[in-house]
Design a protein around this motif. Structure first.
Motif, PDB file in Angstrom:
ATOM      1  N   ILE A  69      68.356 -49.361  49.611  1.00 11.93           N
ATOM      2  CA  ILE A  69      67.461 -48.156  49.139  1.00 11.93           C
ATOM      3  C   ILE A  69      66.050 -48.371  49.866  1.00 11.93           C
ATOM      4  N   THR A  70      65.854 -47.203  51.005  1.00 14.95           N
ATOM      5  CA  THR A  70      64.660 -47.449  51.366  1.00 14.95           C
ATOM      6  C   THR A  70      63.573 -46.227  50.695  1.00 14.95           C
ATOM      7  N   ILE A  71      62.354 -46.809  50.257  1.00 16.87           N
ATOM      8  CA  ILE A  71      61.214 -45.853  49.474  1.00 16.87           C
ATOM      9  C   ILE A  71      60.662 -45.542  50.512  1.00 16.87           C
ATOM     10  N   ILE A  72      60.547 -44.116  50.539  1.00 14.19           N
ATOM     11  CA  ILE A  72      59.359 -43.347  51.371  1.00 14.19           C
ATOM     12  C   ILE A  72      58.486 -42.719  50.579  1.00 14.19           C
ATOM     13  N   HIS A  73      57.105 -42.710  50.458  1.00 14.58           N
ATOM     14  CA  HIS A  73      56.368 -42.201  49.635  1.00 14.58           C
ATOM     15  C   HIS A  73      54.858 -42.018  50.135  1.00 14.58           C
ATOM     16  N   ARG A  74      53.991 -41.949  49.234  1.00  8.44           N
ATOM     17  CA  ARG A  74      52.445 -41.548  49.766  1.00  8.44           C
ATOM     18  C   ARG A  74      51.537 -42.733  49.723  1.00  8.44           C
ATOM     19  N   ALA A  75      50.178 -42.634  50.500  1.00  8.87           N
ATOM     20  CA  ALA A  75      49.518 -43.812  50.225  1.00  8.87           C
ATOM     21  C   ALA A  75      48.791 -43.705  48.992  1.00  8.87           C
ATOM     22  N   LYS A  76      47.893 -44.660  48.796  1.00  6.04           N
ATOM     23  CA  LYS A  76      47.240 -44.764  47.350  1.00  6.04           C
ATOM     24  C   LYS A  76      46.060 -43.765  47.150  1.00  6.04           C
ATOM     25  N   SER A  77      45.807 -42.932  48.390  1.00  9.24           N
ATOM     26  CA  SER A  77      44.810 -41.815  48.241  1.00  9.24           C
ATOM     27  C   SER A  77      45.398 -40.452  47.696  1.00  9.24           C
ATOM     28  N   SER A  78      46.687 -40.442  47.555  1.00  7.43           N
ATOM     29  CA  SER A  78      47.497 -39.400  47.201  1.00  7.43           C
ATOM     30  C   SER A  78      47.485 -38.950  45.896  1.00  7.43           C
ATOM     31  N   GLY A  79      47.331 -37.602  45.510  1.00  3.28           N
ATOM     32  CA  GLY A  79      47.348 -37.364  44.198  1.00  3.28           C
ATOM     33  C   GLY A  79      48.967 -37.424  43.670  1.00  3.28           C
ATOM     34  N   SER A  80      49.753 -37.010  44.666  1.00  2.02           N
ATOM     35  CA  SER A  80      51.216 -36.982  44.249  1.00  2.02           C
ATOM     36  C   SER A  80      51.578 -38.316  43.738  1.00  2.02           C
ATOM     37  N   ARG A  81      51.324 -39.373  44.742  1.00  3.37           N
ATOM     38  CA  ARG A  81      51.479 -40.809  44.135  1.00  3.37           C
ATOM     39  C   ARG A  81      50.750 -41.077  42.991  1.00  3.37           C
ATOM     40  N   ALA A  82      49.596 -40.571  42.521  1.00  2.00           N
ATOM     41  CA  ALA A  82      49.084 -41.003  41.270  1.00  2.00           C
ATOM     42  C   ALA A  82      49.638 -40.277  40.110  1.00  2.00           C
ATOM     43  N   THR A  83      50.176 -39.080  40.326  1.00  2.07           N
ATOM     44  CA  THR A  83      50.910 -38.286  39.229  1.00  2.07           C
ATOM     45  C   THR A  83      52.138 -39.062  39.033  1.00  2.07           C
ATOM     46  N   ILE A  84      53.106 -39.397  40.007  1.00  2.00           N
ATOM     47  CA  ILE A  84      54.176 -40.328  39.771  1.00  2.00           C
ATOM     48  C   ILE A  84      53.959 -41.517  38.974  1.00  2.00           C
ATOM     49  N   GLN A  85      52.784 -42.086  39.336  1.00  2.00           N
ATOM     50  CA  GLN A  85      52.291 -43.282  38.611  1.00  2.00           C
ATOM     51  C   GLN A  85      51.977 -43.149  37.169  1.00  2.00           C
TER      52      GLN A  85
END
Length: 286
Positions: free
Chosen positions: A157-173
């Motif tokens: 599995i390779t995880i590809i996602h957003r930086a810590k400044s991303s709102g998308s990442r914050a939502t998934i968190q």
């Protein structure tokens, strides 16, 4: 001759009298109504890349209707948008997360824009169709590293996602990971489009994007057995969503206010929101 002169004088007096009376009876010409001041100026905005498809459509339509207004919209991530509007670098900070604690005293005003659903996506070669919350947490925390551990084929599995400044990442968190942290063993991209492109070309890859970015180049996964659809979000069956917001420093005025009013209007939202994969505010679960 005297009689003729008297007659002519009488006629002249009569004509002048009639003219004066007619003039007194006429109303003054109606003054043209004062027109509202034409909207003009430049509006700058930055932040959430998830909101870009909707805001680009708003930009195009608004500028057609207001020829003296220029709208400049950039991405950069939700927290970048918040920071830049707080610093006065832009007029509007677009974000798909609530205001960060460090800016709560900065005088920013929130304007809810739209509902934003997110979808987990994988490379089309991945054979898994749905994952549970526990499995998503296991993958993105680094505990699950092979697709065979969740019913797929033997493939890393390779995880590809957003930086810590991303709102998308914050939502998934917030919605999925909660108190569990993301693993650092991941490929970071700076936009939804870049995440999608990287996953499409990387065997075994997984990530998440705003639903508006899901296309035939990737495969969308169900969440706890429920596939994403607008009806499933509005019906409370699909929980992976947040609100898109536009932040201003103080109450907006002029062209800034006009653009925000336009994008949040019922007419624009009903014409564009669902087409772009978003949900009008009137349909969002409260």
């Amino acid at each position: 001759m005297k009689n003729v002169s008297k007659v002519l004088t009488g006629i002249l007096v009569f004509v002048l009298s009639v003219g004066l009376l007619a003039g007194c009876g006429q109303s003054k010409p109606e003054q043209p109504k004062q027109q509202a001041a034409e909207i003009q100026g430049t509006v700058t905005a930055s932040g959430s890349t998830a909101l870009l498809p909707l805001l680009k459509a708003a930009q195009e339509d608004f500028q057609k209707q207001n020829a003296k207004v220029t709208i400049n919209i950039a991405g950069g991530g939700s927290f970048t948008g918040q920071n830049q509007v707080a610093a006065g670098s832009v007029n509007i900070g677009n974000s798909d997360v609530g205001l960060q604690d460090s800016l709560k005293s900065a005088g920013l005003v929130e304007h809810k824009l739209v509902g934003i659903p997110f979808v987990f996506i994988v490379n089309p070669g991945v054979t898994v169709d749905s994952l549970t919350t526990e499995q998503y947490v296991g993958i993105f925390s680094g505990k699950i590293t092979n697709w065979k551990e969740v019913g797929g084929k033997d493939q890393a599995i390779t995880i590809i996602h957003r930086a810590k400044s991303s709102g998308s990442r914050a939502t998934i968190q917030e919605v999925v990971m909660k108190t569990v942290n993301f693993t650092d063993n991941a490929v970071i991209q700076d936009s939804n489009g870049a995440v999608r492109a990287a996953i499409a070309s990387t065997p075994g890859a997984i990530g998440y994007v705003d639903a508006a970015y899901v296309d035939q180049s990737v495969k969308g996964l169900a969440y706890n057995g429920t596939k994403f659809s607008l009806d499933n979000v509005t019906g409370g069956k699909y929980p992976v969503y947040t609100f898109g917001r536009m932040y201003t420093k103080g109450q907006p005025t002029g062209a800034i206010k006009a653009f925000i009013d336009f994008t949040t209007s019922k007419g624009f939202q009903e014409s564009y929101a669902e087409k772009q994969g978003f949900i009008p505010l009137t349909k969002m679960p409260q």
